[in-house]
Design a protein around this motif. Sequence first.
Motif, PDB file in Angstrom:
ATOM      1  N   LEU A 218       1.089  -1.384   0.400  1.00 52.12           N
ATOM      2  CA  LEU A 218       0.167   0.468  -0.506  1.00 52.12           C
ATOM      3  C   LEU A 218       0.651   1.721   0.384  1.00 52.12           C
ATOM      4  O   LEU A 218      -0.223   2.545  -0.514  1.00 52.12           O
ATOM      5  CB  LEU A 218      -1.034   0.150   1.111  1.00 52.12           C
ATOM      6  N   ASN A 219       2.171   0.964   0.261  1.00 55.40           N
ATOM      7  CA  ASN A 219       2.882   2.192  -0.121  1.00 55.40           C
ATOM      8  C   ASN A 219       2.676   3.256   1.239  1.00 55.40           C
ATOM      9  O   ASN A 219       2.647   4.519   1.089  1.00 55.40           O
ATOM     10  CB  ASN A 219       3.069   2.853  -1.145  1.00 55.40           C
ATOM     11  N   LEU A 220       2.520   2.463   1.916  1.00 53.73           N
ATOM     12  CA  LEU A 220       2.504   3.258   3.355  1.00 53.73           C
ATOM     13  C   LEU A 220       3.872   2.747   4.572  1.00 53.73           C
ATOM     14  O   LEU A 220       4.720   1.676   4.697  1.00 53.73           O
ATOM     15  CB  LEU A 220       1.772   2.807   4.399  1.00 53.73           C
ATOM     16  N   ALA A 221       3.630   3.400   5.392  1.00 52.73           N
ATOM     17  CA  ALA A 221       4.761   3.131   6.634  1.00 52.73           C
ATOM     18  C   ALA A 221       3.853   2.362   7.546  1.00 52.73           C
ATOM     19  O   ALA A 221       2.832   1.627   7.363  1.00 52.73           O
ATOM     20  CB  ALA A 221       5.341   4.352   8.003  1.00 52.73           C
ATOM     21  N   GLU A 222       4.911   0.956   7.755  1.00 49.77           N
ATOM     22  CA  GLU A 222       4.506   0.055   8.361  1.00 49.77           C
ATOM     23  C   GLU A 222       3.873  -0.207   9.867  1.00 49.77           C
ATOM     24  O   GLU A 222       3.133  -0.515  10.403  1.00 49.77           O
ATOM     25  CB  GLU A 222       5.838  -0.857   9.477  1.00 49.77           C
TER      26      GLU A 222
END
Length: 256
Positions: A218-222
């Motif tokens: 999702l191209n997000l931070a963990e």
Amino acid sequence: MLQIEDKHTRESAAFCDAALLAASISELEVKFTDLIRSLGFDDYICTSCMAWAEEKRVRVHSASLAVEALHEYIIADSRYNNPILRKAASQIYPFDWSEAEFLAGLNEMDQSFLSIMDEQGILEGYTIPLHYAGFPVSALTLISSQSTIPSILTWGMKYMISFVVSAFFEAYVRLSGTDQAGENDNSSLIVKKLTPRERECLYWVSKGKTDAETASILNLAESTVHAHVESAKKRMGVHTRIQAVMRAYFLNQIHA
């Protein structure tokens, strides 16, 4: 169809869909029993621990045991006399009865309880605690007359079992039409609607993805993914991400 990406995908996904479509509790129980026996277990006990403060007897929702064995399991009037239910009430993660940590915490009375289970032909058990907001603490235990169960409980099988047990619980509540007070409604299943990001994150949880893997997808931070999953758990009124997935699935908030 709900998808879970491990070697037990077809069996677990098929049961989750069947549980969602089950027209009766008896139909649900037959399907669940068939599934757990295909995994090497003999039967199951599903208990709901009602009103501890009033010391009411454990209520057994479902069981396919001999009367003698069932009586021995529920003979105690509270969780404090049953080490299995006591453990299930104190943690949210599944455990098997042969785990060193579980055995180390047993007192003499607890050990006697397990000896009685052995005498009744129940040599091994795998217990899944069920902690849901609005419901009394519950526990579903898969039982076996063989002592080899721990050796076959791979990570993939444990993951699958957690999914199908959560599906069983959700379907049972829906079909019985009861809330925590035993009334004929589904008020305990009234939860907040998930946000789009929460639905996305739970979708990938349903496929067995970790927070790190979902973050990459999702191209997000963990940490952001983790926060969305934790928020979804709260909205669904549950304590584990798998329970959140199944509740959202049964409430038509996530799809395959």
